[in-house]
Motif scaffolding. Sequence first.
Motif, PDB file in Angstrom:
ATOM      1  N   PHE A  67       0.851  -1.202   0.000  1.00 19.17           N
ATOM      2  CA  PHE A  67       0.000   0.000   0.000  1.00 19.17           C
ATOM      3  C   PHE A  67       0.878   1.240   0.000  1.00 19.17           C
ATOM      4  O   PHE A  67       1.968   1.240   0.575  1.00 19.17           O
ATOM      5  N   ALA A  68       0.396   2.293  -0.649  1.00 17.29           N
ATOM      6  CA  ALA A  68       1.074   3.593  -0.591  1.00 17.29           C
ATOM      7  C   ALA A  68       0.037   4.682  -0.794  1.00 17.29           C
ATOM      8  O   ALA A  68      -1.031   4.444  -1.362  1.00 17.29           O
ATOM      9  N   TYR A  69       0.358   5.888  -0.325  1.00 21.39           N
ATOM     10  CA  TYR A  69      -0.558   7.013  -0.520  1.00 21.39           C
ATOM     11  C   TYR A  69       0.231   8.300  -0.671  1.00 21.39           C
ATOM     12  O   TYR A  69       1.421   8.369  -0.321  1.00 21.39           O
ATOM     13  N   ALA A  70      -0.424   9.301  -1.210  1.00 18.21           N
ATOM     14  CA  ALA A  70       0.165  10.642  -1.249  1.00 18.21           C
ATOM     15  C   ALA A  70      -0.953  11.666  -1.160  1.00 18.21           C
ATOM     16  O   ALA A  70      -2.047  11.458  -1.692  1.00 18.21           O
ATOM     17  N   GLY A  71      -0.673  12.775  -0.490  1.00 18.16           N
ATOM     18  CA  GLY A  71      -1.662  13.839  -0.318  1.00 18.16           C
ATOM     19  C   GLY A  71      -1.652  14.806  -1.481  1.00 18.16           C
ATOM     20  O   GLY A  71      -1.537  16.019  -1.276  1.00 18.16           O
ATOM     21  N   ASP A  84       5.488   2.696  -5.527  1.00 21.69           N
ATOM     22  CA  ASP A  84       5.778   2.366  -4.122  1.00 21.69           C
ATOM     23  C   ASP A  84       4.925   1.195  -3.649  1.00 21.69           C
ATOM     24  O   ASP A  84       5.412   0.294  -2.968  1.00 21.69           O
ATOM     25  N   ASN A  88       6.188  -2.359  -2.316  1.00 19.17           N
ATOM     26  CA  ASN A  88       5.868  -2.840  -0.966  1.00 19.17           C
ATOM     27  C   ASN A  88       5.279  -4.252  -0.963  1.00 19.17           C
ATOM     28  O   ASN A  88       5.320  -4.937   0.058  1.00 19.17           O
TER      29      ASN A  88
ATOM     30  N   ARG B  38       7.888  12.193   4.338  1.00 21.47           N
ATOM     31  CA  ARG B  38       7.857  10.857   3.742  1.00 21.47           C
ATOM     32  C   ARG B  38       7.883   9.853   4.873  1.00 21.47           C
ATOM     33  O   ARG B  38       8.673   9.977   5.805  1.00 21.47           O
ATOM     34  N   SER B  39       7.008   8.861   4.784  1.00 17.66           N
ATOM     35  CA  SER B  39       6.953   7.895   5.874  1.00 17.66           C
ATOM     36  C   SER B  39       6.855   6.474   5.343  1.00 17.66           C
ATOM     37  O   SER B  39       6.389   6.236   4.232  1.00 17.66           O
ATOM     38  N   VAL B  52       3.182  -3.361   3.975  1.00 21.03           N
ATOM     39  CA  VAL B  52       4.122  -2.250   4.099  1.00 21.03           C
ATOM     40  C   VAL B  52       3.465  -1.054   3.409  1.00 21.03           C
ATOM     41  O   VAL B  52       2.891  -1.187   2.334  1.00 21.03           O
ATOM     42  N   THR B  53       3.510   0.099   4.061  1.00 16.01           N
ATOM     43  CA  THR B  53       2.868   1.308   3.533  1.00 16.01           C
ATOM     44  C   THR B  53       3.898   2.414   3.349  1.00 16.01           C
ATOM     45  O   THR B  53       4.739   2.633   4.227  1.00 16.01           O
ATOM     46  N   SER B  54       3.827   3.081   2.192  1.00 17.05           N
ATOM     47  CA  SER B  54       4.658   4.261   1.968  1.00 17.05           C
ATOM     48  C   SER B  54       3.738   5.476   1.900  1.00 17.05           C
ATOM     49  O   SER B  54       2.686   5.410   1.272  1.00 17.05           O
ATOM     50  N   GLY B  55       4.133   6.556   2.541  1.00 12.51           N
ATOM     51  CA  GLY B  55       3.276   7.735   2.538  1.00 12.51           C
ATOM     52  C   GLY B  55       4.041   9.001   2.198  1.00 12.51           C
ATOM     53  O   GLY B  55       5.239   9.114   2.482  1.00 12.51           O
ATOM     54  N   ARG B  56       3.348   9.928   1.584  1.00 13.75           N
ATOM     55  CA  ARG B  56       3.929  11.227   1.261  1.00 13.75           C
ATOM     56  C   ARG B  56       2.887  12.284   1.592  1.00 13.75           C
ATOM     57  O   ARG B  56       1.778  12.251   1.063  1.00 13.75           O
ATOM     58  N   ASP B  57       3.231  13.196   2.475  1.00 18.10           N
ATOM     59  CA  ASP B  57       2.348  14.320   2.811  1.00 18.10           C
ATOM     60  C   ASP B  57       3.128  15.603   2.581  1.00 18.10           C
ATOM     61  O   ASP B  57       4.200  15.786   3.153  1.00 18.10           O
ATOM     62  N   ARG B  58       2.585  16.449   1.742  1.00 23.84           N
ATOM     63  CA  ARG B  58       3.318  17.655   1.382  1.00 23.84           C
ATOM     64  C   ARG B  58       2.330  18.791   1.194  1.00 23.84           C
ATOM     65  O   ARG B  58       1.305  18.624   0.544  1.00 23.84           O
ATOM     66  N   SER B  76      -2.106  21.808  -0.871  1.00 23.10           N
ATOM     67  CA  SER B  76      -1.077  20.823  -1.205  1.00 23.10           C
ATOM     68  C   SER B  76      -0.345  21.248  -2.484  1.00 23.10           C
ATOM     69  O   SER B  76       0.514  20.524  -2.978  1.00 23.10           O
ATOM     70  N   TYR B 345       0.777  20.615   8.212  1.00 19.85           N
ATOM     71  CA  TYR B 345       0.578  21.897   7.521  1.00 19.85           C
ATOM     72  C   TYR B 345      -0.894  22.291   7.450  1.00 19.85           C
ATOM     73  O   TYR B 345      -1.224  23.441   7.223  1.00 19.85           O
ATOM     74  N   ALA B 346      -1.781  21.317   7.628  1.00 18.30           N
ATOM     75  CA  ALA B 346      -3.210  21.590   7.521  1.00 18.30           C
ATOM     76  C   ALA B 346      -3.818  22.078   8.834  1.00 18.30           C
ATOM     77  O   ALA B 346      -5.029  22.255   8.930  1.00 18.30           O
TER      78      ALA B 346
END
Lengths: 450, 471
Positions: A67-71, A84, A88, B38-39, B52-58, B76, B345-346
């Motif tokens: 799983f992956a996410y982006a805002g 990603d 994963n 990035r997480s 497994v999780t990948s995250g991006r907050d910007r 954003s 940031y929010a």
Amino acid sequence: MSATVDDLQAIADRVVAQAGAGEQIEAYVSRGGETAIRIYEGELEHFVSAQSEGVGIRVIKNGRTGFAYAGTLDPAAIAEVLADARDNVSFGTPDEFAGLAIPDGVAQIPQKFWDEELAHYPTDKKIALTKELEKLTLGIDDRVRVDEANYDDGWGEVAVATTTGIRESGRGNSCYVSVSTLADDEEETQTGFGFSVGDSPKDFNLRKAAREASERATRLLGAIKPPSKRTTVVLDPYVTSQFISILSSTLNGENAAKGRSFFAERMGDQVADPRFTLVDDPTNPLAYTATDIDGEGLAARRNVLIENGVLKKFVHSSYSARRLGTVSTGNATRGGFAGSPGVGCLAMQLVPGTHTQEELIASIDDGVLIQMVSGLHSGVNPISGDFSTGASGMLISNGTVGAPVREFTIASTLQRMLLDIVAIGGDVDWLPSRAHGMSLVIRDVTMSGT
Amino acid sequence: MSLRTDSPLVDPDVIARVLAKGRSTGAEFSEIYVEDKRSTSAGLDDGKVEQVTSGRDRGAGIRVIAGDTTGFAHTSDLSERGLLAAAEAAAAAAKQGDGGVHTIALQPVFRHPVNTIVQFPDTVAKARKVELLQRADAAARGVHGAIVQVSAGYGDSIKQILIANSDGIFSADEQVRTLMRVSVIANGDAGMQTGYNSLGHTIGFEVFDEIDVEELAIRAAQQAITKLQARPAPSGAMQVVIKQGSGGVLFHEACGHGLEADLVGKGSSVYRGKMGELVASPLVTVIDDGTMAGEWGAIGVDDEGHASQKNTLIENGILTDYMWDYIRARKEGRKQSGNGRRQSYADLPMVRMTNTFVTNGSENPDDIIRATDHGVYVAKLGGGQVDTASGDFVFGMVEAYLIENGEITEPLREGNLIGNGPQVLKDIDLMGNDFAMGGPGTCGKDGQGVPVGDGCPTLRVKSMTIGGTAA
């Protein structure tokens, strides 16, 4: 859902179309906005206006999930999210039950989630009604100050698509006002709150919110710490809602499958008083958390979980259902684009009784009306069932409400409390929560004070 | 924390134009907060690595203050166009007066060097992170046959932030966090019991060079096994001994929140108007320290661009200061204290704790237990909650024992303890000399969660109400 959100659906479709051989892909795309207004002493303290968007992508291959996410919905970022999620996948343990939901033919029950009037409601009127709420609250009792008066609204659009044929989109909006109060008496200060929810601001009952916020705070002035004893408690509808919500995790099919629910081996058993019938029904439009689809895009539906005190059903997502050899109950949950689906109740409701709170209290010789509880996250363990919360409220003696009490706890176990239910009120309150509330009378609860 | 790059998230010229746009409707203050996070997280449950999780907050949050009104907008979209649009929205929200043209000269701000990151988590293969979970699972299951379920989680994040405001502040930080948690279920004759243990630090993957994952998991498993024999906790007021470390939660709830200047300013804290007064036992010195190297609440700068600080709040029982953010400090005409924080940031910043702890006393912890006739020993605290206006607070005991005649005896089932902050602070009658920080915490306030640390030595409260069921 009730409307389609074409551009988000197109983004989800484009992601899913990139699936390779033997690869399942789910794309969840959402966009939303909020307004938050806070009034303090007649002036605008803050005004927040914001939008956000994002995508979450789940990839399953050979029983492994990534799983992956982006805002953001920037195309380059979406490509990175897919890459990603695929990367994963390789780290997961193969699970024969892993997989996306498959359309099951259950029809959605149409409901209204979008209010045009709210979508176009002018900002100055939102500010004005929040000021009005503060003013109304201050006008009831001289001892009451307003800590803050708030208006909040939000809207959201969502689209989900999968390689298994799920394709759903929709939008919704909602709003509420809330006010928190402080009541002073010499050295002592007590707090209260009130709120009102509506499809649009025209539904708000500002007077009721103001009155409740004022009364909650003043009722507790002069409260003493009560002596410790076993007693009967009457939970206020707001507290009952919190109590019912805790049961969601014990009725969760994934927790049952993984041995994390004390109900796991109890199907068909008498687990609660026969007066107790609990349903999860997100198709009821009165429920604050009503929905037409679940977090995987299957139709939401009415499920009877405990009937006349007998355990009848766990709620399931497609994953937990496969594990237990049953079918999804439409109970996948999702915390927005940044989370993959879990399992949970969506809109919990007790079948109400017929009595008012006053009538219930009239039948109690010795007890306590619980107005507020605290520390539900720290003193309640839904796995062991241990239940202990801080509380405040009013003593009940000879059928009438008496002195206010605070700084005590109420304790029992969830298992016992369900069996010790004495009465269920008819005073249903559709609170802004995943469980509605009404007065609930439970005997043999330990009150710890002095 | 160490910055690996000097290139800012947004060009300083663009920032200057965005800040000027924020003041274009006459506001006296504008601020931009930019975040790029990035997480990576991984979860194991029921013997399987589930995901497994990948995250991006910007994104960026723009805050504009005019008089007592704050306007806020976030986006954003980090392009100049996106940022200017957000600044315009925030300015409109705080609209006041005629506006005008403002030029802003940005000056870099000192950033407290919290600690050096040796191994940035994004340079570590995901397979090594997943392996930690499998080791924890095996270690926990190996403790006892009654362990029936194990869930383990790993998480890391690298958050770059940039904060600039119309007073000329220009600061940046790179915040690295590494976290691991283990939850265990044991099943016995009297039903299921749970154990939990976690670690979290503001350092990189090198944390696992020093911390033994197996040990972390074994402690969680032992906690669950011990509780299988637990009897119901007592009901009513008695002596309470709180173990070093996680016991710091007591002070977070009993006085930490009540010393936040925003709550004090609105008169919703029992500690309002008590500056210089004795508010606790003279044994109590409470410090909030954002500079504490490696701890979960450590930050180089706060989320308003102010360098983190070590602040003494209560000294030998006397209230010496509250915690401050920009708005409250400005109102009182004093300096900020490095406590302006936000979830992302929010969100709008507000007064928040960092690492909150009580300093050492002189007692040997064993002597504290020996001096206690009849009471409860709380070896591990869970979360808590406080009503700052009345001062009433609760905290959960997730591992506790009965003390009888100066000895720790039987384990107790879980429950909350309840007390009144000012009263409990005065009722502390013994303070140990074994100070330790507890595990990582998330503090919730007004809907926002921020990472915090808590700590204390072993101590005794002469009377607190235990929320159990046993007479």
